[in-house]
Design a protein around this motif. Structure first.
Motif, PDB file in Angstrom:
ATOM      1  N   VAL A  82     -52.655  33.657 -62.928  1.00  0.00           N
ATOM      2  CA  VAL A  82     -53.161  32.309 -63.134  1.00  0.00           C
ATOM      3  C   VAL A  82     -52.088  31.502 -63.861  1.00  0.00           C
ATOM      4  N   SER A  83     -51.682  30.397 -63.254  1.00  0.00           N
ATOM      5  CA  SER A  83     -50.610  29.583 -63.825  1.00  0.00           C
ATOM      6  C   SER A  83     -50.993  28.103 -63.908  1.00  0.00           C
ATOM      7  N   ASN A  84     -52.231  27.781 -63.545  1.00  0.00           N
ATOM      8  CA  ASN A  84     -52.716  26.405 -63.617  1.00  0.00           C
ATOM      9  C   ASN A  84     -54.144  26.384 -64.133  1.00  0.00           C
ATOM     10  N   VAL A  85     -54.508  25.288 -64.806  1.00  0.00           N
ATOM     11  CA  VAL A  85     -55.887  25.044 -65.203  1.00  0.00           C
ATOM     12  C   VAL A  85     -56.285  23.674 -64.665  1.00  0.00           C
ATOM     13  N   ALA A  86     -57.338  23.624 -63.859  1.00  0.00           N
ATOM     14  CA  ALA A  86     -57.797  22.370 -63.259  1.00  0.00           C
ATOM     15  C   ALA A  86     -59.156  21.996 -63.833  1.00  0.00           C
ATOM     16  N   PHE A  87     -59.335  20.724 -64.157  1.00  0.00           N
ATOM     17  CA  PHE A  87     -60.598  20.208 -64.681  1.00  0.00           C
ATOM     18  C   PHE A  87     -61.231  19.293 -63.639  1.00  0.00           C
ATOM     19  N   ARG A  88     -62.505  19.549 -63.313  1.00  0.00           N
ATOM     20  CA  ARG A  88     -63.224  18.782 -62.310  1.00  0.00           C
ATOM     21  C   ARG A  88     -64.536  18.271 -62.892  1.00  0.00           C
ATOM     22  N   THR A  89     -65.111  17.278 -62.210  1.00  0.00           N
ATOM     23  CA  THR A  89     -66.394  16.744 -62.657  1.00  0.00           C
ATOM     24  C   THR A  89     -67.298  16.537 -61.444  1.00  0.00           C
ATOM     25  N   ASP A  90     -68.368  15.769 -61.602  1.00  0.00           N
ATOM     26  CA  ASP A  90     -69.338  15.589 -60.520  1.00  0.00           C
ATOM     27  C   ASP A  90     -68.655  15.157 -59.228  1.00  0.00           C
ATOM     28  N   PHE A 121     -53.420  21.111 -65.232  1.00  0.00           N
ATOM     29  CA  PHE A 121     -52.356  21.437 -66.174  1.00  0.00           C
ATOM     30  C   PHE A 121     -51.514  22.579 -65.610  1.00  0.00           C
ATOM     31  N   PRO A 122     -50.237  22.331 -65.313  1.00  0.00           N
ATOM     32  CA  PRO A 122     -49.352  23.406 -64.852  1.00  0.00           C
ATOM     33  C   PRO A 122     -48.842  24.199 -66.055  1.00  0.00           C
ATOM     34  N   ILE A 123     -49.675  25.087 -66.563  1.00  0.00           N
ATOM     35  CA  ILE A 123     -49.362  25.756 -67.828  1.00  0.00           C
ATOM     36  C   ILE A 123     -48.128  26.643 -67.730  1.00  0.00           C
ATOM     37  N   ALA A 124     -47.745  27.047 -66.515  1.00  0.00           N
ATOM     38  CA  ALA A 124     -46.639  27.992 -66.347  1.00  0.00           C
ATOM     39  C   ALA A 124     -45.351  27.496 -66.995  1.00  0.00           C
ATOM     40  N   SER A 125     -45.070  26.200 -66.880  1.00  0.00           N
ATOM     41  CA  SER A 125     -43.796  25.664 -67.372  1.00  0.00           C
ATOM     42  C   SER A 125     -43.834  25.325 -68.864  1.00  0.00           C
ATOM     43  N   LYS A 126     -44.992  25.476 -69.512  1.00  0.00           N
ATOM     44  CA  LYS A 126     -45.130  25.050 -70.900  1.00  0.00           C
ATOM     45  C   LYS A 126     -45.417  26.197 -71.861  1.00  0.00           C
ATOM     46  N   LEU A 127     -45.457  27.429 -71.368  1.00  0.00           N
ATOM     47  CA  LEU A 127     -45.933  28.541 -72.189  1.00  0.00           C
ATOM     48  C   LEU A 127     -44.887  29.069 -73.172  1.00  0.00           C
ATOM     49  N   ASN A 128     -43.609  28.771 -72.931  1.00  0.00           N
ATOM     50  CA  ASN A 128     -42.552  29.233 -73.830  1.00  0.00           C
ATOM     51  C   ASN A 128     -42.629  30.741 -74.013  1.00  0.00           C
ATOM     52  N   SER A 129     -42.666  31.458 -72.882  1.00  0.00           N
ATOM     53  CA  SER A 129     -42.860  32.903 -72.927  1.00  0.00           C
ATOM     54  C   SER A 129     -42.099  33.574 -71.797  1.00  0.00           C
ATOM     55  N   THR A 130     -41.866  34.873 -71.955  1.00  0.00           N
ATOM     56  CA  THR A 130     -41.311  35.671 -70.867  1.00  0.00           C
ATOM     57  C   THR A 130     -42.238  35.638 -69.662  1.00  0.00           C
ATOM     58  N   PHE A 131     -43.539  35.511 -69.932  1.00  0.00           N
ATOM     59  CA  PHE A 131     -44.545  35.485 -68.867  1.00  0.00           C
ATOM     60  C   PHE A 131     -44.999  34.045 -68.641  1.00  0.00           C
ATOM     61  N   SER A 132     -44.788  33.556 -67.436  1.00  0.00           N
ATOM     62  CA  SER A 132     -45.151  32.175 -67.115  1.00  0.00           C
ATOM     63  C   SER A 132     -46.539  32.094 -66.485  1.00  0.00           C
TER      64      SER A 132
END
Length: 553
Positions: A79-87, A95-106
């Motif tokens: 899992v490398s993205n978090v998506a928020f949805r509504t009605d 949120f493309p969390i992969a590029s922002k994690l500052n970790s060996t694991f993206s």
């Protein structure tokens, strides 16, 4: 059936991810497997889904045990993205969390809790340690008059027989109903939230349309829901239920331990209707693999340790997904990860004490470091849960508007990503975090915010590729990283590279290999200098859990 010996250095109660991680870190710290006892109430490993997410910070630490992360990666779903949805299935933000994690694991890894337990247990078995099952802790007491070396006396029931087992340290990793916490008289303070929560893991006839490698969160007017892909083309969902939504599934007569009306099982056909109403219409469940209906408790143990320091007794309370130390919403999948990190924090320190590399006073820092993170975790997840599940139209409007606008805010995207990935936390205020940088008048960084401070994480990707992973995983000891200094910043008093290596050898010998490895970074490694924020000759002493303990010029 496996029966215990009469004495162990460490007794661990609970063989979930937390208890198994404590044992793994002790083995990595060269504690003999026959001096560790893990007991668990269950006759066999329980095949359940429960905690399903492993985030980058946990993967960094589990990567220190050969084969564990490899097994998880081969089996699990990234899992490398978090998506928020509504009605109306309207996308608020992704949120493309992969590029922002500052970790060996993206990325994170999604898999059932039983497989996480299997992967760690396999490592333990390869190193000679297995779990004693059908075993229950009945009591414990402290008595150094009888045995000063093993001052804790436990009574453990294995099958139908009771055994007296003495130990130096007792570690509780046995969940929300922790027998260790209760026997120690430690309060579990907090509240039970209104409403209930329904989780289910299932296979479907037709795949749910969703983005690849994405955790999807629905913030609808009728409540919160989330869905994640799982191994073998299955899915995991979570739904909050309030008022009329949960009323049919609450007993009118029976009460639970906290005095609330007991929750009833949600039948599969009712569960499918809820999922169709809240997540995806037209969904047809093929097989229900696992499900749970529960209330969300937000609780923190009044203390993480119990005992008398002057008598060298520490009874450690660690939490797992169902939380011996803290309980909270499953939103964001934080619980199991924090438990694993709690476990490794106490594991390396306890190994150092048992090997006489340091005194038992270091164990005090476990509660000081981890309780703050536990409190932050409960506060963060509580705010997220209440905001996400609010039925107030005004709160929903503000929440959805903020999420829609946040994609363009680099700081906000990084904050959310690193909080979910649990790479945001630090121990800068710990007694083990020592800074000697500020004492130097002539600075050696572009800006103070860019450099690594004592108490910060250091990940493998920050070191030269040819040594990064091997350097951290080779042994369980402190690591010494020595920067020779950039040429334009070299001073006459600085050591040469050879002298730095000789210094490292003396440190290893002088600490009886408590400092087990050293690395000299020469002038050519620009990316490493930039990652640490170093220019002048300096050193970073890195703890076994990849946290900087000492920074000095």
């Amino acid at each position: 059936m496996q029966y215990p010996n009469t004495a162990y250095d460490v007794v661990i109660v609970g063989a979930g991810p937390t208890g198994l991680s404590v044992a793994a870190e002790l083995l990595r710290g060269k504690i003999a497997p026959d001096s560790i006892l893990i007991i668990d109430l269950n006759e066999q490993p329980v095949i359940h889904t429960k905690a399903s997410a492993l985030w980058p910070r946990s993967l960094e630490l589990l990567n220190q045990y050969p084969g564990v992360v490899e097994s998880l990666s081969d089996y699990g779903v990234k899992v490398s993205n978090v998506a928020f949805r509504t009605d109306g299935d309207r996308l608020l933000n992704q949120f493309p969390i992969a590029s922002k994690l500052n970790s060996t694991f993206s990325h994170g890894i999604l898999c059932e809790q039983w497989f996480t337990e299997y992967a760690i247990s396999k490592y333990l078995g390869q190193n000679g340690l297995t779990v004693t099952r059908s075993a229950r802790l009945l009591s414990f007491a402290y008595d150094d008059d009888f045995d000063d070396e093993y001052p804790v006396e436990t009574v453990i029931r294995v099958g139908s027989g009771d055994f007296v087992v003495r130990t130096k340290y007792l570690i509780g990793c046995d969940g929300a109903k922790s027998s260790v916490r209760k026997l120690a008289g430690i309060d579990f303070e907090g509240e039970t939230l209104s409403g209930t929560f329904y989780s289910a893991h299932f296979s479907v006839e037709k795949s749910i349309p969703m983005l690849d490698e994405t955790l999807s969160v629905w913030m609808r007017s009728d409540g919160l829901g989330f869905v994640t892909p799982m191994p073998n083309n299955t899915y995991m969902i979570g739904l909050d239920l309030k008022g009329e939504q949960c009323e049919p599934f609450v007993s009118k007569i029976l009460l639970d331990l906290y005095g609330n009306h007991s929750l009833l099982d949600i039948p599969d056909d009712a569960g499918q209707r809820l999922i169709e109403e809240r997540i995806y219409k037209g969904l047809k469940i093929n097989k229900m693999i696992w499900k749970s209906h529960f209330r969300i408790n937000e609780r923190v143990a009044s203390r993480y340790c119990d005992g008398m320091r002057d008598r060298d007794l520490f009874l450690k309370m660690l939490h797992e997904k169902t939380d011996s130390c803290h309980a909270h919403t499953p939103l964001g999948g934080q619980g199991q990860n924090t438990g694993i990190q709690d476990a490794i924090n106490i594991g390396w320190k306890l190994a150092m004490v048992l090997k006489n590399n340091c005194t038992a006073l270091i164990l005090d820092t476990y509660e000081a470091e981890r309780s703050v993170i536990g409190q932050h975790l409960v506060a963060f997840t509580s705010t997220s849960q209440k905001t996400s599940s609010s039925r107030s139209p005004m709160v929903q409007f503000i929440r959805n508007t903020a999420l829609s606008l946040s994609a363009s805010r680099e700081f906000f995207v990084s904050l959310i990503s690193q909080t979910i990935g649990e790479t945001i936390y630090h121990y800068r205020n710990s007694a083990l975090s020592i800074e000697r940088w500020e004492l130097i008048k002539r600075g050696s960084m572009k800006s103070k915010s860019k450099r690594i401070y004592s108490g910060d994480r250091v990940s493998c990707f920050m070191l030269p590729k040819e040594v990064g992973t091997m350097f951290f995983n080779a042994t369980c000891g402190f690591k010494l990283v020595l920067f020779a200094g950039k040429k334009s910043y070299v001073r006459e008093s600085d050591f040469t590279n050879d002298e730095l290596r000789q210094f490292a050898e003396k440190v290893r010998d002088g600490t009886m290999n408590a400092v087990s490895d050293a690395l000299v970074i020469d002038d050519s490694k620009d990316k490493v200098y930039q990652a640490f924020g170093a220019r002048e000759q300096c050193l970073f002493l890195i703890r076994p859990d990849e946290i900087v303990g000492l920074v000095t010029l």
